[in-house]
Design a protein around this motif. Structure first.
Motif, short mmCIF file in Angstrom:
data_model
loop_
_atom_site.label_atom_id
_atom_site.label_comp_id
_atom_site.label_asym_id
_atom_site.label_seq_id
_atom_site.Cartn_x
_atom_site.Cartn_y
_atom_site.Cartn_z
N ALA A 153 0.84 -1.20 0.00
CA ALA A 153 0.00 0.00 0.00
C ALA A 153 0.87 1.24 0.00
O ALA A 153 1.64 1.47 0.93
N ASP A 154 0.75 2.03 -1.05
CA ASP A 154 1.50 3.27 -1.17
C ASP A 154 0.62 4.41 -0.67
O ASP A 154 -0.37 4.77 -1.30
N VAL A 155 0.98 4.96 0.48
CA VAL A 155 0.17 6.03 1.09
C VAL A 155 0.36 7.37 0.41
O VAL A 155 -0.35 8.32 0.72
N THR A 156 1.28 7.45 -0.55
CA THR A 156 1.49 8.72 -1.24
C THR A 156 0.58 8.88 -2.45
O THR A 156 0.61 9.90 -3.12
N VAL A 157 -0.19 7.84 -2.76
CA VAL A 157 -1.15 7.91 -3.85
C VAL A 157 -2.53 7.50 -3.34
O VAL A 157 -2.65 6.86 -2.29
N TYR A 158 -3.55 7.88 -4.07
CA TYR A 158 -4.90 7.49 -3.69
C TYR A 158 -5.61 6.92 -4.92
O TYR A 158 -5.30 7.28 -6.05
N PRO A 159 -6.57 6.02 -4.67
CA PRO A 159 -7.31 5.46 -5.80
C PRO A 159 -8.29 6.50 -6.33
O PRO A 159 -9.16 6.98 -5.60
N VAL A 160 -8.17 6.86 -7.59
CA VAL A 160 -8.99 7.92 -8.17
C VAL A 160 -10.47 7.58 -8.13
O VAL A 160 -11.31 8.39 -7.76
N ASP A 161 -10.80 6.34 -8.50
CA ASP A 161 -12.21 5.96 -8.55
C ASP A 161 -12.61 5.07 -7.37
O ASP A 161 -13.70 4.53 -7.35
N GLY A 162 -11.72 4.91 -6.40
CA GLY A 162 -12.03 4.10 -5.22
C GLY A 162 -11.92 2.61 -5.45
O GLY A 162 -12.19 1.83 -4.56
N GLY A 174 5.41 3.36 -7.79
CA GLY A 174 5.82 2.01 -8.14
C GLY A 174 6.13 1.19 -6.91
O GLY A 174 6.31 1.71 -5.81
N ILE A 175 6.17 -0.12 -7.10
CA ILE A 175 6.58 -1.00 -6.01
C ILE A 175 8.10 -0.93 -5.95
O ILE A 175 8.77 -1.16 -6.96
N PRO A 176 8.66 -0.63 -4.78
CA PRO A 176 10.12 -0.54 -4.68
C PRO A 176 10.79 -1.85 -5.09
O PRO A 176 10.39 -2.92 -4.65
N GLU A 177 11.79 -1.75 -5.95
CA GLU A 177 12.52 -2.93 -6.41
C GLU A 177 13.13 -3.69 -5.24
O GLU A 177 13.16 -4.92 -5.23
N SER A 178 13.59 -2.95 -4.23
CA SER A 178 14.18 -3.61 -3.04
C SER A 178 13.15 -4.47 -2.32
O SER A 178 13.49 -5.53 -1.79
N TRP A 203 3.41 -16.90 -5.70
CA TRP A 203 3.21 -15.58 -5.12
C TRP A 203 3.30 -14.49 -6.18
O TRP A 203 3.86 -14.68 -7.25
N SER A 204 2.72 -13.35 -5.84
CA SER A 204 2.80 -12.17 -6.69
C SER A 204 2.69 -10.94 -5.80
O SER A 204 2.30 -11.04 -4.63
N VAL A 205 3.05 -9.79 -6.37
CA VAL A 205 2.98 -8.53 -5.63
C VAL A 205 2.03 -7.61 -6.38
O VAL A 205 2.06 -7.53 -7.60
N VAL A 206 1.19 -6.92 -5.63
CA VAL A 206 0.27 -5.96 -6.21
C VAL A 206 0.43 -4.63 -5.49
O VAL A 206 0.63 -4.60 -4.27
N GLN A 207 0.39 -3.56 -6.27
CA GLN A 207 0.45 -2.23 -5.66
C GLN A 207 -0.95 -1.77 -5.32
O GLN A 207 -1.87 -1.87 -6.14
N LEU A 208 -1.10 -1.26 -4.11
CA LEU A 208 -2.37 -0.73 -3.64
C LEU A 208 -2.20 0.74 -3.36
O LEU A 208 -1.10 1.20 -3.09
N ALA A 209 -3.28 1.48 -3.42
CA ALA A 209 -3.20 2.93 -3.23
C ALA A 209 -3.98 3.33 -1.98
O ALA A 209 -5.07 2.83 -1.74
#
Length: 174
Positions: free
Chosen positions: A51-60, A80-84, A100-106
Motif C-alpha cells: 500500500a502506497d500512502v502517497t497515492v490514492y485510488p482515483v475511482d475508489g 511504483g513497487i520498490p525494487e528492493s 506468489w505475486s505482488v500488487v500495488q495498492l493505493a
C-alpha cells in the motif's frame, strides 16, 4: 421468498482464494513467513499487497487509476513497487514452493488491503504488528493500527502476526 447468500469460503472451512499479506520495505520477515506457511498449507497463492500512502485510488477501486496526493512533489516514477521490496520478497520465498505475486495498492493500508481482499476473494488477510519503537508508538497513536482497523471492519479472517512481542518473564497464568 428470501434468497440465501452463497457460503463464503472461510465459512465452509475451505480456503480457495489467495492469502493476502500486507508488505512494506523493512518489514520483519516473520510476517511474510507466516503468510507463506498458511498459503502453502491451504494450497492457495500468496498475494503480497504493498500500500502506497502517497497515492490514492482515483475511482475508489482496486487496481484502478491512482493519483499522487501531492502532484507537485512527484517525479515521473511515482507510485511504483520498490525494487528492493520485490527482491526481498523473492529472496525470502524462493525456497518456499508457494506461488506468489505482488500488487500495488493505493491509499491508507487497512482500506487498501480490504478493497483488494474483496476484489480478489481473498481467504484471509495477514498483517504484522508494529515494532516496539517510539516512532511506531507515535504512528499508532495518530493513525491507528492497520490490524485494528481490519479486524473491526472485515468480514474475512485477519491473521495478526506479532513482531517482537513483549511477554513478561513473570507472566503466570495461574
Amino acid at each position: 421468498m428470501t434468497e440465501t447468500p452463497a457460503p463464503r469460503p472461510e465459512a465452509s472451512g475451505s480456503m480457495s482464494g489467495p492469502i493476502l499479506v500486507g508488505v512494506m520495505p523493512g518489514q520483519h520477515p516473520i510476517v511474510l513467513e507466516q503468510a507463506a506457511l498458511v498459503a502453502a498449507a491451504a494450497r492457495v497463492p500468496l498475494l503480497c499487497g504493498y500500500a502506497d500512502v502517497t497515492v490514492y485510488p482515483v475511482d475508489g477501486s482496486t487496481g484502478g487509476p491512482a493519483a499522487p496526493i501531492d502532484p507537485d512533489g512527484v517525479d515521473e516514477d511515482f507510485g511504483g513497487i520498490p525494487e528492493s521490496l520485490t527482491q526481498a520478497i523473492d529472496d525470502q520465498l524462493a525456497a518456499r514452493g508457494v506461488e506468489w505475486s505482488v500488487v500495488q495498492l493505493a491509499g491508507e493500508p487497512a482500506r487498501a488491503l480490504a478493497r483488494e481482499a474483496e476484489a480478489v476473494g481473498a481467504s484471509m488477510i495477514v498483517v504484522g504488528t508494529r515494532e516496539h519503537k517510539l516512532a511506531a508508538a507515535v504512528k499508532e497513536l495518530t493513525a491507528g493500527s492497520v490490524a485494528r482497523h481490519l479486524f473491526r471492519r472485515q468480514v474475512r479472517p485477519v491473521l495478526v502476526v506479532p513482531v517482537n512481542p513483549r511477554v513478561p518473564i513473570d507472566d503466570d497464568d495461574d
